[in-house]
Design an enzyme around this catalytic site. Sequence first.
Site, mmCIF file in Angstrom:
data_model
loop_
_atom_site.group_PDB
_atom_site.id
_atom_site.type_symbol
_atom_site.label_atom_id
_atom_site.label_comp_id
_atom_site.label_asym_id
_atom_site.label_seq_id
_atom_site.Cartn_x
_atom_site.Cartn_y
_atom_site.Cartn_z
ATOM 1 C CE LYS A 1 -0.948 -0.777 5.670
ATOM 2 N NZ LYS A 1 -1.035 -2.017 4.895
ATOM 3 C CG ASN A 2 1.131 -0.791 2.015
ATOM 4 O OD1 ASN A 2 0.959 -1.420 3.063
ATOM 5 N ND2 ASN A 2 0.141 -0.388 1.252
ATOM 6 C CB CYS B 1 -8.274 -10.349 3.079
ATOM 7 S SG CYS B 1 -8.075 -9.246 1.687
ATOM 8 N NE ARG C 1 -4.946 -8.596 -1.035
ATOM 9 C CZ ARG C 1 -4.495 -7.724 -0.127
ATOM 10 N NH1 ARG C 1 -5.105 -7.605 1.012
ATOM 11 N NH2 ARG C 1 -3.411 -7.025 -0.366
ATOM 12 C CG ASP D 1 -4.106 0.883 -0.804
ATOM 13 O OD1 ASP D 1 -2.901 0.670 -0.616
ATOM 14 O OD2 ASP D 1 -4.908 0.002 -1.126
ATOM 15 N NE ARG E 1 -4.014 -5.174 9.068
ATOM 16 C CZ ARG E 1 -4.174 -6.121 8.155
ATOM 17 N NH1 ARG E 1 -5.349 -6.692 7.980
ATOM 18 N NH2 ARG E 1 -3.160 -6.511 7.405
#
Length: 421
Positions: A22-23, A118, A123, A308, A400
Amino acid sequence: MDSIRVRANGPLRGQIPIAGAKNACLALMPATLLSEEPLTLTNAPRLSDIRTMTLLLRSLGVEVSALADGKVIALSSHGLTSTRADYDIVRKMRASNLVLGPLLAREGVATVSLPGGCAIGARPMDIHIAALEALGAEIELRDGYLHAKAPRGLRGTRVALRFASVGATENTLMAAVLAKGTTVIENAAREPEIVDLALCLSRMGAQIDGAGTSTITVQGVDRLAGATHHVVADRIELGTYMLAPAFAGGEVECIGGHLDLLGAFVEKLRLVGLEVEESAAGVRVRRSADRLQAVDVVTEPYPGFPTDLQAQMMAMLCTAQGVSVLEERIFENRFMHAPELMRMGARIEVHGGTARITGVERLRGAPVMATDLRASVSLILAGLGAEGETVVNRVYHLDRGYERLEEKLRAVGADIERIAA
Ligand code: EPZ
């Protein structure tokens, strides 16, 4: 809002396919803005964040097509119609800010909403702004938007990031590839997603050295061509599924991943008592010990322990023998999974960025709430080994970043199902 119900169901056994990262994909897609020729991404993950990035790029005039059931993304930005990333998209996904660098490089102008905070932290974007200003951009914060322009184009220079920010490294790299002259990015992030972006940009004709180290050197070029690029495997999905046997017992083989994507994470798994080895097709993890051992963890930029994977590791340490101390050094508020794990009987004391986990024999299933992407999956994992039933609510967070999670876990023997709201 959907929920996911999990019950312990004995040892896991079988193979789990790992999708594209994803990233990496969220940085590769905006790279299309740097060239008028088509960019094709293969091994793309099918996730809601990718669909959000697709909507954002389409709003700029980029043609984006999802082919082969979403695993191939074809992008073409030969005619941009906007250079503005609106708040309603950026607030949903911070990675939208990765259009800033490429838009400045391609058009000399960009209006990008600040993402706002968030769940896991404020951030800010100060590191992005400082780096792009060093390259000659003029950036003003007004009405919650960054108004950026580079009327005389971007010029290569030496840029030292105060912190090895992943996103700031990506924005700076994408701005530098079309800047005039040489750019040296110091204290650059070293994550595999940076290496993957640099590989793709090089295929498009960029001249980049040092990606994956703390110093990246870029010789600006006049234009970039199109390319086809295979998205690197998702190391966070990989690490997440490698942990599954820790909760349920048994053995899984994660297909398509490899250990050097994971840095310090692998050593920690071995220290707690899991058997981890590379196989021809990927990575095999087995739990043979009847009780796992406590271990201390500090999250750091790659190749340190990935933030993560912190929530997933905390969930596992809840039933390890002894006391573990877990320090979150990347984000200021990334322990929201702790109170939910405590509802399942975990013993966790949180003081600022440090969590002290005292292992218990077994967690007890309970209804719990997902708060952010990685917290959600840590609760699912906890449910794999808990006594009784666990129901994780608000699993849109999960969608997500995890493609077909319940299918992948059910295929190796987990008792898990999605309950549509
Ligand atoms: C990327 O976010 C990842 N997202 C995150 O993954 C990951 O947790 C993070 O890197 C760290 O590895 C994507 O790649 C899309 P940072 P990013 O800039 O780039 C502070 C997930 O779960 N900071 O490296 O936003 C920041 O507040 C997500 O997949 C500044 O202070 O992370 C944070 O505390 C979550 N000023 C720290 O640095 C800045 O200008 C690391 O942020 C930029 C960042």
